[in-house]
Design a protein around this motif. Structure first.
Motif: not given
Length: 238
Positions: A130, A154, A156-157, A160-161
């Motif tokens: 991520f 937060e 993020q990948s 998904r977030k």
């Protein structure tokens, strides 16, 4: 020659083993210092608990939330340090009738020692691939309970977030970074005991942190209201 004879006589007077009075005094001082240091070594403050005991402290059904065990959550890095960090890790996914879901993790160790420090999600999520978009302090106000200094992250990948609310507790402190964690450990060591330590993490897959954070804080408050005193001590209070 006379001085040498005097030293030999002093050694013989101490039992014939070649120890001077000065050596004996120094030896006694070192033994006394070692005894004081040993007496001042930190002691365990909280007893070891089993994983079954920890799981029993975390309700599976409360205020409309119901849980299932989950092996799909992002876990702390599995290395030799992690084995010292955590005695037990409990993961669950809670959902409610409104279709909301919260991924939940508690990682606990009854004794934090030496250079051992609780892993922070920023590390775990990066290891899992991520990107960390933001990590900012926040506060979880528990009605009738503690004000828990926390962080909202937060991550993020490609898939998904994930919006994450978490706190670390070392003894009775809620450190917000590595430096504060170390200071909390040292303060408890100076006070004469090893603190326990816990990472409490809850997260939601939603595009906007503004939508996820109120739900995660509400979940934390619902958990407090429904947890036993022993569970509150582990998760919230120290």
């Amino acid at each position: 020659m006379g001085e040498v004879a005097s030293l030999n006589d002093e050694s013989t007077a101490q039992g014939g083993f070649g120890f001077s009075r000065r050596s004996l005094l120094m030896g006694c001082a070192l033994l006394a210092t070692g005894g004081v240091a040993r007496a001042r070594m930190p002691q365990r403050r909280y007893p070891y608990i089993s994983k079954a005991q920890l799981e029993a402290m975390l309700p599976k059904l409360f205020r409309g939330w119901h849980a299932a065990d989950s092996g799909a959550l992002i876990m702390p890095p599995q290395d030799e340090l992690s084995k010292k960090l955590y005695e037990h890790i409990v993961t669950r996914v809670y959902s409610n009738d409104a279709g909301e879901a919260v991924m939940f993790l508690v990682a606990y160790n009854s004794r934090q020692i030496d250079e051992v420090q609780v892993h922070r999600p920023e590390v775990c999520y990066r290891v899992a691939g991520f990107d960390i978009l933001s990590s900012t302090p926040t506060n979880v106000a528990i009605p009738g309970g503690p004000q828990v200094a926390s962080r909202v992250v937060e991550a993020q990948s490609m898939q998904r977030k994930e919006n994450i609310l978490y706190w670390t507790r070392v003894g009775k402190k809620y450190p917000l970074n590595w430096g504060e964690q170390r200071i909390a450990m040292l303060e408890d060591n100076v006070a004469g005991y090893y603190p326990d330590g816990v990472l409490v993490r809850m997260s939601s897959i939603q595009p906007r942190i503004e939508d996820a954070l109120p739900k995660l804080k509400r979940f934390a408050n619902d958990l407090w209201a429904s947890t036993t005193p022993a569970g509150r001590r582990i998760i919230f209070q120290g």
